[in-house]
Design a protein around this motif. Structure first.
Motif, PDB file in Angstrom:
ATOM      1  N   LYS A   1       0.820  -1.207   0.000  1.00 27.12           N
ATOM      2  CA  LYS A   1       0.000   0.000   0.000  1.00 27.12           C
ATOM      3  C   LYS A   1       0.859   1.265   0.000  1.00 27.12           C
ATOM      4  CE  LYS A   1      -3.749  -2.207   2.646  1.00 27.12           C
ATOM      5  NZ  LYS A   1      -4.808  -2.127   1.624  1.00 27.12           N
ATOM      6  N   VAL A   2       2.097   1.133   0.446  1.00 24.86           N
ATOM      7  CA  VAL A   2       3.028   2.261   0.485  1.00 24.86           C
ATOM      8  C   VAL A   2       4.030   2.193  -0.664  1.00 24.86           C
ATOM      9  CG1 VAL A   2       4.878   3.360   1.817  1.00 24.86           C
ATOM     10  CG2 VAL A   2       2.824   2.511   2.983  1.00 24.86           C
ATOM     11  N   ILE A   3       4.657   1.037  -0.827  1.00 21.43           N
ATOM     12  CA  ILE A   3       5.785   0.929  -1.756  1.00 21.43           C
ATOM     13  C   ILE A   3       5.349   1.026  -3.213  1.00 21.43           C
ATOM     14  CG2 ILE A   3       7.735  -0.495  -2.465  1.00 21.43           C
ATOM     15  CD1 ILE A   3       7.944   0.718   0.361  1.00 21.43           C
ATOM     16  N   LEU A   4       4.250   0.372  -3.588  1.00 20.99           N
ATOM     17  CA  LEU A   4       3.829   0.414  -4.994  1.00 20.99           C
ATOM     18  C   LEU A   4       3.431   1.831  -5.432  1.00 20.99           C
ATOM     19  CD1 LEU A   4       1.845  -2.944  -5.437  1.00 20.99           C
ATOM     20  CD2 LEU A   4       4.176  -2.403  -6.161  1.00 20.99           C
ATOM     21  N   PRO A   5       2.576   2.537  -4.682  1.00 25.80           N
ATOM     22  CA  PRO A   5       2.249   3.902  -5.104  1.00 25.80           C
ATOM     23  C   PRO A   5       3.474   4.808  -5.161  1.00 25.80           C
ATOM     24  CG  PRO A   5       0.701   3.157  -3.433  1.00 25.80           C
ATOM     25  CD  PRO A   5       1.785   2.133  -3.499  1.00 25.80           C
ATOM     26  N   LEU A   6       4.379   4.681  -4.202  1.00 24.87           N
ATOM     27  CA  LEU A   6       5.554   5.549  -4.207  1.00 24.87           C
ATOM     28  C   LEU A   6       6.528   5.195  -5.326  1.00 24.87           C
ATOM     29  CD1 LEU A   6       6.239   6.134  -0.409  1.00 24.87           C
ATOM     30  CD2 LEU A   6       5.726   7.855  -2.155  1.00 24.87           C
ATOM     31  N   THR A   7       6.578   3.925  -5.717  1.00 29.91           N
ATOM     32  CA  THR A   7       7.392   3.550  -6.880  1.00 29.91           C
ATOM     33  C   THR A   7       6.849   4.229  -8.133  1.00 29.91           C
ATOM     34  OG1 THR A   7       7.904   1.402  -5.886  1.00 29.91           O
ATOM     35  CG2 THR A   7       8.252   1.618  -8.250  1.00 29.91           C
ATOM     36  N   VAL A   8       5.531   4.168  -8.293  1.00 35.12           N
ATOM     37  CA  VAL A   8       4.896   4.843  -9.432  1.00 35.12           C
ATOM     38  C   VAL A   8       5.160   6.345  -9.366  1.00 35.12           C
ATOM     39  CG1 VAL A   8       2.706   5.359 -10.561  1.00 35.12           C
ATOM     40  CG2 VAL A   8       3.099   3.086  -9.586  1.00 35.12           C
ATOM     41  N   LEU A   9       4.981   6.925  -8.174  1.00 31.08           N
ATOM     42  CA  LEU A   9       5.128   8.371  -8.023  1.00 31.08           C
ATOM     43  C   LEU A   9       6.559   8.821  -8.309  1.00 31.08           C
ATOM     44  CD1 LEU A   9       3.412  10.808  -7.304  1.00 31.08           C
ATOM     45  CD2 LEU A   9       4.103  10.530  -4.920  1.00 31.08           C
TER      46      LEU A   9
ATOM     47  N   PHE B   1      -3.959   7.298  -7.910  1.00 38.89           N
ATOM     48  CA  PHE B   1      -3.645   7.448  -6.487  1.00 38.89           C
ATOM     49  C   PHE B   1      -4.903   7.493  -5.629  1.00 38.89           C
ATOM     50  CE2 PHE B   1       0.175   8.750  -8.668  1.00 38.89           C
ATOM     51  CZ  PHE B   1       1.146   8.071  -7.938  1.00 38.89           C
ATOM     52  N   GLU B   2      -6.017   7.924  -6.220  1.00 36.72           N
ATOM     53  CA  GLU B   2      -7.292   7.857  -5.504  1.00 36.72           C
ATOM     54  C   GLU B   2      -7.684   6.401  -5.262  1.00 36.72           C
ATOM     55  OE1 GLU B   2      -9.987  10.028  -7.905  1.00 36.72           O
ATOM     56  OE2 GLU B   2      -9.110  11.994  -7.422  1.00 36.72           O
ATOM     57  N   LYS B   3      -7.509   5.552  -6.297  1.00 39.63           N
ATOM     58  CA  LYS B   3      -7.839   4.134  -6.149  1.00 39.63           C
ATOM     59  C   LYS B   3      -6.870   3.448  -5.182  1.00 39.63           C
ATOM     60  CE  LYS B   3     -11.410   3.771  -8.895  1.00 39.63           C
ATOM     61  NZ  LYS B   3     -11.622   5.197  -9.187  1.00 39.63           N
ATOM     62  N   PHE B   4      -5.632   3.898  -5.136  1.00 44.72           N
ATOM     63  CA  PHE B   4      -4.687   3.389  -4.144  1.00 44.72           C
ATOM     64  C   PHE B   4      -5.067   3.844  -2.728  1.00 44.72           C
ATOM     65  CE2 PHE B   4      -1.071   2.829  -7.335  1.00 44.72           C
ATOM     66  CZ  PHE B   4      -0.879   1.487  -7.062  1.00 44.72           C
ATOM     67  N   GLU B   5      -5.931   4.882  -2.636  1.00 43.70           N
ATOM     68  CA  GLU B   5      -6.268   5.530  -1.358  1.00 43.70           C
ATOM     69  C   GLU B   5      -4.991   5.972  -0.643  1.00 43.70           C
ATOM     70  OE1 GLU B   5      -8.752   2.784   0.799  1.00 43.70           O
ATOM     71  OE2 GLU B   5     -10.532   3.357  -0.343  1.00 43.70           O
TER      72      GLU B   5
ATOM     73  N   ASN C   1     -11.819  -4.444  -8.223  1.00 44.07           N
ATOM     74  CA  ASN C   1     -11.145  -4.082  -6.976  1.00 44.07           C
ATOM     75  C   ASN C   1     -10.314  -2.817  -7.190  1.00 44.07           C
ATOM     76  OD1 ASN C   1      -8.414  -4.305  -5.319  1.00 44.07           O
ATOM     77  ND2 ASN C   1     -10.020  -5.291  -4.121  1.00 44.07           N
ATOM     78  N   PRO C   2     -10.547  -1.740  -6.425  1.00 45.55           N
ATOM     79  CA  PRO C   2      -9.882  -0.463  -6.705  1.00 45.55           C
ATOM     80  C   PRO C   2      -8.363  -0.521  -6.587  1.00 45.55           C
ATOM     81  CG  PRO C   2     -11.132  -0.352  -4.646  1.00 45.55           C
ATOM     82  CD  PRO C   2     -11.517  -1.618  -5.309  1.00 45.55           C
ATOM     83  N   GLU C   3      -7.843  -1.210  -5.582  1.00 47.10           N
ATOM     84  CA  GLU C   3      -6.392  -1.254  -5.419  1.00 47.10           C
ATOM     85  C   GLU C   3      -5.736  -2.056  -6.542  1.00 47.10           C
ATOM     86  OE1 GLU C   3      -3.105  -2.815  -2.182  1.00 47.10           O
ATOM     87  OE2 GLU C   3      -5.045  -2.100  -1.466  1.00 47.10           O
ATOM     88  N   SER C   4      -6.347  -3.190  -6.916  1.00 44.98           N
ATOM     89  CA  SER C   4      -5.807  -3.982  -8.024  1.00 44.98           C
ATOM     90  C   SER C   4      -5.860  -3.190  -9.322  1.00 44.98           C
ATOM     91  CB  SER C   4      -6.592  -5.285  -8.175  1.00 44.98           C
ATOM     92  OG  SER C   4      -6.461  -6.080  -7.024  1.00 44.98           O
ATOM     93  N   TYR C   5      -6.968  -2.458  -9.507  1.00 43.78           N
ATOM     94  CA  TYR C   5      -7.069  -1.600 -10.689  1.00 43.78           C
ATOM     95  C   TYR C   5      -5.943  -0.571 -10.714  1.00 43.78           C
ATOM     96  CZ  TYR C   5      -8.556   2.561 -13.245  1.00 43.78           C
ATOM     97  OH  TYR C   5      -8.576   3.663 -14.056  1.00 43.78           O
ATOM     98  N   ALA C   6      -5.670   0.037  -9.570  1.00 42.02           N
ATOM     99  CA  ALA C   6      -4.617   1.052  -9.498  1.00 42.02           C
ATOM    100  C   ALA C   6      -3.260   0.457  -9.836  1.00 42.02           C
ATOM    101  CB  ALA C   6      -4.589   1.685  -8.107  1.00 42.02           C
ATOM    102  N   VAL C   7      -2.992  -0.753  -9.327  1.00 37.88           N
ATOM    103  CA  VAL C   7      -1.715  -1.411  -9.623  1.00 37.88           C
ATOM    104  C   VAL C   7      -1.601  -1.685 -11.117  1.00 37.88           C
ATOM    105  CG1 VAL C   7      -0.350  -3.497  -9.257  1.00 37.88           C
ATOM    106  CG2 VAL C   7      -1.507  -2.425  -7.327  1.00 37.88           C
ATOM    107  N   CYS C   8      -2.655  -2.241 -11.701  1.00 36.88           N
ATOM    108  CA  CYS C   8      -2.624  -2.573 -13.126  1.00 36.88           C
ATOM    109  C   CYS C   8      -2.487  -1.322 -13.982  1.00 36.88           C
ATOM    110  CB  CYS C   8      -3.893  -3.343 -13.498  1.00 36.88           C
ATOM    111  SG  CYS C   8      -3.891  -3.941 -15.199  1.00 36.88           S
ATOM    112  N   ASN C   9      -3.268  -0.303 -13.644  1.00 37.17           N
ATOM    113  CA  ASN C   9      -3.236   0.945 -14.402  1.00 37.17           C
ATOM    114  C   ASN C   9      -1.856   1.590 -14.326  1.00 37.17           C
ATOM    115  OD1 ASN C   9      -3.902   3.422 -15.622  1.00 37.17           O
ATOM    116  ND2 ASN C   9      -5.978   3.321 -14.814  1.00 37.17           N
ATOM    117  N   SER C  10      -1.283   1.600 -13.135  1.00 36.74           N
ATOM    118  CA  SER C  10       0.039   2.206 -12.973  1.00 36.74           C
ATOM    119  C   SER C  10       1.111   1.390 -13.684  1.00 36.74           C
ATOM    120  CB  SER C  10       0.376   2.346 -11.486  1.00 36.74           C
ATOM    121  OG  SER C  10       0.318   1.103 -10.819  1.00 36.74           O
ATOM    122  N   ASP C  11       0.915   0.059 -13.739  1.00 33.64           N
ATOM    123  CA  ASP C  11       1.846  -0.795 -14.473  1.00 33.64           C
ATOM    124  C   ASP C  11       1.860  -0.412 -15.948  1.00 33.64           C
ATOM    125  OD1 ASP C  11       3.662  -2.897 -14.828  1.00 33.64           O
ATOM    126  OD2 ASP C  11       2.069  -4.291 -15.360  1.00 33.64           O
ATOM    127  N   MET C  12       0.669  -0.186 -16.511  1.00 31.67           N
ATOM    128  CA  MET C  12       0.585   0.238 -17.905  1.00 31.67           C
ATOM    129  C   MET C  12       1.284   1.586 -18.101  1.00 31.67           C
ATOM    130  SD  MET C  12      -1.053  -2.216 -19.386  1.00 31.67           S
ATOM    131  CE  MET C  12      -0.492  -3.394 -18.153  1.00 31.67           C
TER     132      MET C  12
END
Length: 665
Positions: A30-38, A116-120, A244-255
């Motif tokens: 919940k912390v590392i994936l969003p910050l990697t994207v950011l 980042f909204e979906k990551f909350e 699932n919002p978090e899974s969506y955020a991970v997939c979207n950020s991966d793209m």
């Protein structure tokens, strides 16, 4: 400074150690994936930040509201940020880093903010700040340069996928909901793509792949990797939808990180909010959640089924509401390209239920019938147990195509791979087994060969179908009027619903019957009852007669056959049987050869309700795939002498143990 791929991946992974104690391991992502994207986006937007800020100021002065096209052009990227901050400057103000970081994220373009909204992630910012960790974490990320010139999209994709994989393994208690083991995905991709390898090696080949329950995007990533290894010039456009919002955020950020089209990943329920209503795809891959209930969207799905029929997605039927597996498959089948356009291929993971759940009149059977009679099913691979993170049950990969090769026309290949696995050194939730590269190669080879052997069966499609006919046998009953039986009328609602004076009159009349008489056949009994009622002037309805028969009668194989007013034998509901007649066999001939010699006086119930709706013929057509039956091997029972010897030996051991216990006491 971190240089190579392994060091970068390990460096980011090591940052998670700072969370130890304040976060559970399952929460690290919940912390590392969003910050990697950011941090990746920070590196992308930093170099042209001055140009973006200058252009943004001009657009505001001009009163232009739709600033995105101009700012993307100024940023020379699909993403931009209109704040003055970078990771480096954020770290210059440790006291206000939480407020500044939130502001910084809010100044990204709308598509990026949604991730980042979906990551909350705003919740994680507050939580990290309260734990006095936010500055430390951001400071660590500022140390690594993730600009595309330093870390190309392909390498960044590998780093991100590796992080996703590791975090999913850490949180294995829920991983199965959103994460499919990579080796299973690799097998699915192999089975889907291998027959098209020649087409995929063509110069400038362009294909599309879609996953309606894409989770964190594992299926899409492996499919892209397969095509890239086969032909680096080929282009695979990936599409997905996730609830699932978090899974969506991970997939979207991966793209986004890989430089693909993040807008091709849609958030929402594929059943009720189809993100691609007018699109078709070359390939489709999915591992929908097992046994997912669709009760919440039942009204919408059944409305589409009833009103749109085959013009919609669920024309073939709807399964029971506690398992939406076949809804996912129908949804995917609706997105097949026509054979004239090259057709489509599908690989989907199911548990055992879709193979056989539901009788001929069920939605499941109707869906199987639709698939098999259209000859879309190429094969089914039975996988080992304990292969997934959140379940140990057996699973199956279904492979389908609406443009089968000639050798597969009219047949379905069943592959038993349930014993092809390696034991894992350490379990991950329920996952104790894994497929090795050798297993994947072997299964793929068997599928490609399409030959029958101990592990592979090639079955004519029609063999999965049958006609279910109803076999009736005559009702034989004997009757006797005893006090106990007469009083049991009080348990019959049809009797107790009558007026009390009628009940009393009926009982009084029945008591006058000769209760000492031997059992009466039905005709004799009815005559006796009617005569007694007439003598007492009792007038009763047929429902009361039926109640009397139930109370005073017993089935008796030696009694005369009960007949209706036309002299036809009545059927005995308790003796009714249902027979499955193989498709292509005349039901009446089957009855004469396989049933009549063994069931005296039996007949086929030829009522219209037992005729198939589609062809009007006798017997309701059903389809099921009894996978295990095709691989069953008969084992000779043990010799009785061996069994007796073992029982005798066991008995002696028990006696010895009991003697020891008695002696010891």
């Amino acid at each position: 400074m971190v240089d190579n791929f392994n060091e970068k991946s390990d460096f980011i992974w090591s940052i998670a150690d700072l969370l130890r104690g304040d976060y559970k391991q399952s929460e690290y992502q919940k912390v590392i994936l969003p910050l990697t994207v950011l941090r990746r986006l920070d590196c992308v937007t930093e170099r042209n930040k001055d140009e973006v800020l200058e252009r943004y100021e001009q657009l505001q002065e001009q009163g232009i509201e739709n600033v995105a096209p101009s700012l993307k052009k100024a940023a020379d990227a699909q993403v931009y940020n209109t704040s003055e901050y970078t990771f480096e400057s954020l770290c210059n103000d440790p006291d206000d880093i939480a407020e500044n970081l939130q502001y910084y994220i809010n100044q990204y373009d709308e598509e990026t903010k949604e991730i980042f909204e979906k990551f909350e992630f705003n919740h994680q910012i507050d939580r990290l700040a309260d734990a006095d960790l936010l500055y430390k974490i951001v400071r660590q990320f500022a140390e690594i340069d993730l600009h595309p010139e330093e870390v190309p999209n392909e390498e960044m994709g590998y780093i991100y996928e590796e992080l996703i994989r590791k975090f999913n393994e850490l949180s294995n208690e829920t991983a199965g909901e959103h994460f499919t083991p990579r080796e299973v995905i690799e097998l699915m991709v192999n089975l889907s793509f291998q027959e098209d390898d020649e087409a995929l090696t063509e110069q400038n080949a362009i294909r599309t792949v879609y996953d309606p329950a894409c989770g964190t995007g594992g299926m899409l990533s492996v499919a892209e990797e397969y095509v890239r290894q086969l032909n680096n010039d080929a282009k695979l456009h990936v599409f997905g939808q996730e609830l699932n919002p978090e899974s969506y955020a991970v997939c979207n950020s991966d793209m986004l990180i890989k430089g693909q089209e993040p807008e091709n990943i849609v958030y929402g329920n594929s059943f009720t909010q189809d993100g691609f209503p007018s699109r078709t795809f070359d390939y489709m891959l999915s591992n929908p959640p097992f046994g997912v209930s669709w009760k919440k969207v039942k009204d919408e799905i059944e409305r589409e089924h009833e009103e749109e029929g085959f013009a919609g997605r669920f024309g073939a039927g709807t399964p029971r509401t506690n398992d939406g597996a076949f809804l996912f498959l129908q949804h995917m089948l609706s997105k097949m390209r026509s054979p004239a356009e090259g057709g489509s291929r599908i690989a989907i993971v199911f548990n055992g239920s879709p193979l056989f759940n539901g009788g001929p009149n069920s939605g499941e059977s109707a869906i199987r019938r639709w698939i098999l009679e259209n000859d879309w099913l190429e094969g089914i691979v039975g996988l080992p147990e304990n292969l997934f993170y959140n379940t140990g049950i057996r699973t199956y990969i279904w492979v389908l195509s609406n443009d089968k090769s000639e050798k597969r026309d009219g047949v379905v290949q069943l592959i038993d791979a349930q014993d092809l696995y390696a034991e894992m050194d350490e379990s991950l939730g329920e996952k104790r087994h894994e497929l090795t590269p050798e297993h994947i190669t072997e299964i793929s080879r068997i599928f490609g060969d399409l030959k029958a052997n101990g592990r592979s069966k090639v079955v004519p499609t029609e063999e999965f179908g049958y006609r279910r006919i109803v076999i009736d046998r005559p009702l034989r009953m004997s009757f006797r009027a005893t006090e106990e039986r007469i009083e049991s009328l009080d348990d019959e609602r049809a009797f107790t619903n009558r007026d009390e004076d009628v009940q009393e009159a009926v009982k009084e009349a029945l008591y006058e019957l000769d209760s000492e008489k031997q059992w009466m056949d039905r005709d004799e009994f009815i005559d006796e009852v009617e005569l007694t009622f007439n003598m007492h002037g009792v007038d009763v309805r047929n429902s009361v007669y039926n109640a009397i028969e139930r109370a005073l009668g017993d089935q008796n194989d030696d009694a005369e056959i009960c007949r209706d007013g036309n002299g036809n034998p009545e059927h005995d509901g308790d003796l009714r049987e249902r027979e499955r007649v193989p498709l292509g066999t005349d039901p009446r001939e089957y009855f004469e050869e396989e049933v009549a010699p063994y069931l005296e006086n039996a007949w086929i119930n030829e009522s219209s309700r037992y005729h198939d709706d589609q062809d009007g013929e006798l017997g309701v057509v059903g389809y099921e795939i009894n996978f295990d039956r095709y691989f069953y091997e008969y084992e000779e029972p043990r010799d009785m002498k061996d069994i007796d010897r073992d029982l005798s030996e066991t008995g002696k051991q028990i006696v010895s143990i009991l003697n020891d216990i008695s002696g010891g006491s």
